[in-house]
Scaffold this active site. Structure first.
Site, PDB file in Angstrom:
ATOM      1  N   THR A   1       5.627  -3.597  -6.581  1.00  0.00           N
ATOM      2  CA  THR A   1       7.074  -3.243  -5.556  1.00  0.00           C
ATOM      3  C   THR A   1       7.506  -1.731  -5.732  1.00  0.00           C
ATOM      4  O   THR A   1       6.973  -1.415  -6.991  1.00  0.00           O
ATOM      5  CB  THR A   1       8.095  -4.167  -6.116  1.00  0.00           C
ATOM      6  OG1 THR A   1       7.285  -5.430  -5.856  1.00  0.00           O
ATOM      7  CG2 THR A   1       9.339  -4.101  -5.217  1.00  0.00           C
TER       8      THR A   1
ATOM      9  N   ASP B   1      10.840  -1.744  -0.875  1.00  0.00           N
ATOM     10  CA  ASP B   1       9.577  -1.568   0.113  1.00  0.00           C
ATOM     11  C   ASP B   1       9.251  -3.146   0.630  1.00  0.00           C
ATOM     12  O   ASP B   1      10.406  -3.971   0.181  1.00  0.00           O
ATOM     13  CB  ASP B   1       8.308  -1.114  -0.500  1.00  0.00           C
ATOM     14  CG  ASP B   1       7.842  -2.003  -1.608  1.00  0.00           C
ATOM     15  OD1 ASP B   1       6.582  -2.108  -1.414  1.00  0.00           O
ATOM     16  OD2 ASP B   1       8.552  -2.583  -2.259  1.00  0.00           O
TER      17      ASP B   1
ATOM     18  N   ARG C   1       6.046  -4.865   0.784  1.00  0.00           N
ATOM     19  CA  ARG C   1       4.495  -5.283   0.636  1.00  0.00           C
ATOM     20  C   ARG C   1       4.492  -6.288  -0.512  1.00  0.00           C
ATOM     21  O   ARG C   1       4.924  -5.938  -1.804  1.00  0.00           O
ATOM     22  CB  ARG C   1       3.697  -4.199   0.359  1.00  0.00           C
ATOM     23  CG  ARG C   1       2.129  -4.502  -0.054  1.00  0.00           C
ATOM     24  CD  ARG C   1       1.301  -3.330  -0.244  1.00  0.00           C
ATOM     25  NE  ARG C   1       0.977  -2.520   0.927  1.00  0.00           N
ATOM     26  CZ  ARG C   1       0.366  -1.414   1.078  1.00  0.00           C
ATOM     27  NH1 ARG C   1      -0.064  -1.340  -0.189  1.00  0.00           N
ATOM     28  NH2 ARG C   1      -0.010  -0.784   2.074  1.00  0.00           N
TER      29      ARG C   1
ATOM     30  N   LYS D   1      12.614  -8.427  -0.120  1.00  0.00           N
ATOM     31  CA  LYS D   1      12.894  -8.299  -1.724  1.00  0.00           C
ATOM     32  C   LYS D   1      14.251  -8.316  -2.144  1.00  0.00           C
ATOM     33  O   LYS D   1      14.429  -8.025  -3.308  1.00  0.00           O
ATOM     34  CB  LYS D   1      12.082  -7.243  -2.142  1.00  0.00           C
ATOM     35  CG  LYS D   1      10.407  -7.212  -1.911  1.00  0.00           C
ATOM     36  CD  LYS D   1       9.885  -6.381  -2.676  1.00  0.00           C
ATOM     37  CE  LYS D   1       8.195  -6.300  -2.025  1.00  0.00           C
ATOM     38  NZ  LYS D   1       7.514  -5.568  -2.535  1.00  0.00           N
TER      39      LYS D   1
ATOM     40  N   GLY E   1       8.218  -7.932  -9.839  1.00  0.00           N
ATOM     41  CA  GLY E   1       7.361  -8.809 -10.675  1.00  0.00           C
ATOM     42  C   GLY E   1       6.670 -10.144 -10.010  1.00  0.00           C
ATOM     43  O   GLY E   1       6.136  -9.706  -8.709  1.00  0.00           O
TER      44      GLY E   1
ATOM     45  N   SER F   1       6.047  -1.429  -9.624  1.00  0.00           N
ATOM     46  CA  SER F   1       5.068  -0.607  -9.990  1.00  0.00           C
ATOM     47  C   SER F   1       5.335   0.925  -9.463  1.00  0.00           C
ATOM     48  O   SER F   1       4.742   1.723 -10.116  1.00  0.00           O
ATOM     49  CB  SER F   1       3.748  -0.972  -9.320  1.00  0.00           C
ATOM     50  OG  SER F   1       4.009  -1.237  -8.053  1.00  0.00           O
TER      51      SER F   1
ATOM     52  N   ASP G   1       2.090   4.992  -4.622  1.00  0.00           N
ATOM     53  CA  ASP G   1       1.636   3.531  -5.410  1.00  0.00           C
ATOM     54  C   ASP G   1       1.097   2.739  -4.455  1.00  0.00           C
ATOM     55  O   ASP G   1       1.428   2.321  -3.209  1.00  0.00           O
ATOM     56  CB  ASP G   1       3.134   3.044  -6.196  1.00  0.00           C
ATOM     57  CG  ASP G   1       2.647   1.659  -6.656  1.00  0.00           C
ATOM     58  OD1 ASP G   1       3.357   0.783  -6.475  1.00  0.00           O
ATOM     59  OD2 ASP G   1       1.732   1.724  -7.637  1.00  0.00           O
TER      60      ASP G   1
ATOM     61  N   SER H   1       3.102  -0.587  -3.420  1.00  0.00           N
ATOM     62  CA  SER H   1       4.036  -0.854  -2.412  1.00  0.00           C
ATOM     63  C   SER H   1       3.505  -0.092  -1.211  1.00  0.00           C
ATOM     64  O   SER H   1       2.752   0.908  -0.952  1.00  0.00           O
ATOM     65  CB  SER H   1       5.261   0.179  -3.093  1.00  0.00           C
ATOM     66  OG  SER H   1       5.377   0.272  -4.468  1.00  0.00           O
TER      67      SER H   1
END
Lengths: 141, 276
Positions: free
Chosen positions: B43, B59, B61, B75, B89, B171, B208, B211
């Site tokens: 994330t 985000d 995903r 999220k 996580g 991340s 990243d 995400s």
């Protein structure tokens, strides 16, 4: 049974089949604890297993010792007397009890954690064999 | 059998299978296979405090190792009417932790008769996560407006927490925090703050791999909460340029035979449907 203090009730190990067998005369009681296996004893179980087993006891110990330091000896003594009284209100050993008085005293009636979501004892699919459970509780086994 | 008795008095985690799982994993790795990993959110989540309150962004995903498991997951979780929480996580851990927190906050509110403080949510979260020593792998950003003003906390899986004016986790945290570090100012206006959070999440989405998809925003003020789901569609699916179907006549027809099947009409029955 109930005259033991908190420290001696804490389990310092998880009972493992084969290690200090719990049957009579120190022999493995296969009927009740199952077969033994060397692999079972050598491999580690989960790191959280022990800490979760003793969690409630540790928390009580910490709270009661803080209470003793703040308010004096009478406070934990009175509370523990009430806990012991509330713990005796149970149904028969093989039936699930609501533990309402105990929950209220502990304050866990307004907290939700994993112990209410996972493995709820009130919804367990197996019931112990009534005769064995009562004998175990009375110490006849 | 009898030593399972004590397990039936309390609920909670059951570690009966942990030895079996360890044996299974070691035998799998001997054969060169791997046990499946839990789905992580992979994330970018971010939060910042602006003039009137708190803005949380995330985000959408969810990844399963190298595969996108969910293109549009949510999220930003509800904890209380004035407190929301972004979770990163392990997806299941974040989800269940926030649900348990929401229930606890409601019980606490009923018990004390007062609206909840963000500090109370953070304290319960960190105590629970510390109890499980990081095995509950959820990192959370808790933000809300309570009687003491707008508050923003981040809680890590092992139980540590930070209280800061802007925070990022997941991340894509490094990409997002670089945008914040560059352009954050205290007491920003709403549009500027929204744009900054959107840019930070977009930096996470584009830089990243874990995400992606859209940006969700949640704006919490004293007056209420505004949830902007799909605030910006950062990555749309491309249009198919070509057509791979074969045209008729690509394969030459050599012969053609037609065989009519002779069928007799035996019975005809009509059932009318009630059309209301």
């Amino acid at each position: 049974m109930d005259t033991r203090g908190l420290r001696s009730q804490m389990k310092d190990s998880v009972p493992v089949a084969g290690f200090c067998p719990q049957g009579a005369y120190g022999l493995q009681d296969s009927l009740r604890s199952g077969f033994t296996s060397v692999k079972n004893e050598l491999l580690p179980s989960h790191p959280l297993e022990l800490s979760e087993k003793n969690y409630q006891l540790n928390k009580d110990k910490m709270n009661l010792s803080t209470l003793r330091n703040i308010q004096g000896l009478h406070a934990p003594l009175k509370l523990q007397m009430e806990y012991r009284a509330a713990r005796q209100i149970q149904r028969l050993p093989f039936l699930p009890s609501s533990n309402l008085a105990l929950d209220t005293l502990r304050g866990s009636d307004d907290m939700i954690g994993f112990e209410d979501v996972l493995n709820d004892p009130a919804q367990s699919e197996i019931m112990g064999e009534p005769h064995l459970m009562v004998e175990y509780k009375l110490g006849l086994l | 059998m009898l030593h399972n008795l004590s397990q039936h008095e309390t609920g909670g985690f059951n570690f009966e299978n942990s030895r079996r799982n360890a044996v299974l994993e070691s035998s799998l790795s001997q054969n060169g296979l791997k046990a499946p990993n839990p789905r992580k959110t992979g994330t970018t989540i971010a939060g910042l405090i602006y003039k009137d309150g708190v803005i949380l962004g995330a985000d959408t995903r969810a990844t399963d190792d190298m595969v996108v498991a969910d293109k549009n997951c949510m999220k930003i979780h509800y904890i209380a009417p004035n407190i929301y929480c972004c979770g990163a996580g392990v997806a299941a851990d974040a989800e269940i932790t926030t649900q348990i927190m929401a229930s606890n906050v409601e019980l606490h509110m009923l018990n004390t008769g007062r609206p909840p403080l963000v500090a109370m949510v953070t304290r319960q979260l960190k105590q629970m996560l510390f109890r499980y020593q990081g095995h509950v792998g959820s990192s959370l950003i808790v933000g809300g407006v309570d009687v003491t003003g707008p508050q923003l906390y981040s809680v890590y899986p092992h139980g540590s927490y930070d209280k800061l004016p802007f925070l990022t986790m997941g991340s894509g945290a490094a990409a997002a925090v670089s945008v914040f570090e560059d352009r954050f100012k205290p007491n920003m206006e709403l549009e500027e703050a929204e744009r900054l959070v959107r840019d930070a999440i977009a930096a996470g989405i584009f830089c990243d791999l874990g995400s992606g998809s859209n940006v969700d925003l949640c704006i919490i003020t004293e007056k209420g909460v505004e949830m902007k789901r799909g605030y910006e569609i950062a990555a749309t699916r491309g249009e198919r340029e070509g057509n791979y179907r074969y045209k008729r006549g690509t394969t030459a027809v050599l012969t053609k035979t037609i065989t009519p099947l002779s069928l007799e009409l035996v019975q005809e029955s009509i059932q009318t449907m009630d059309q209301d």
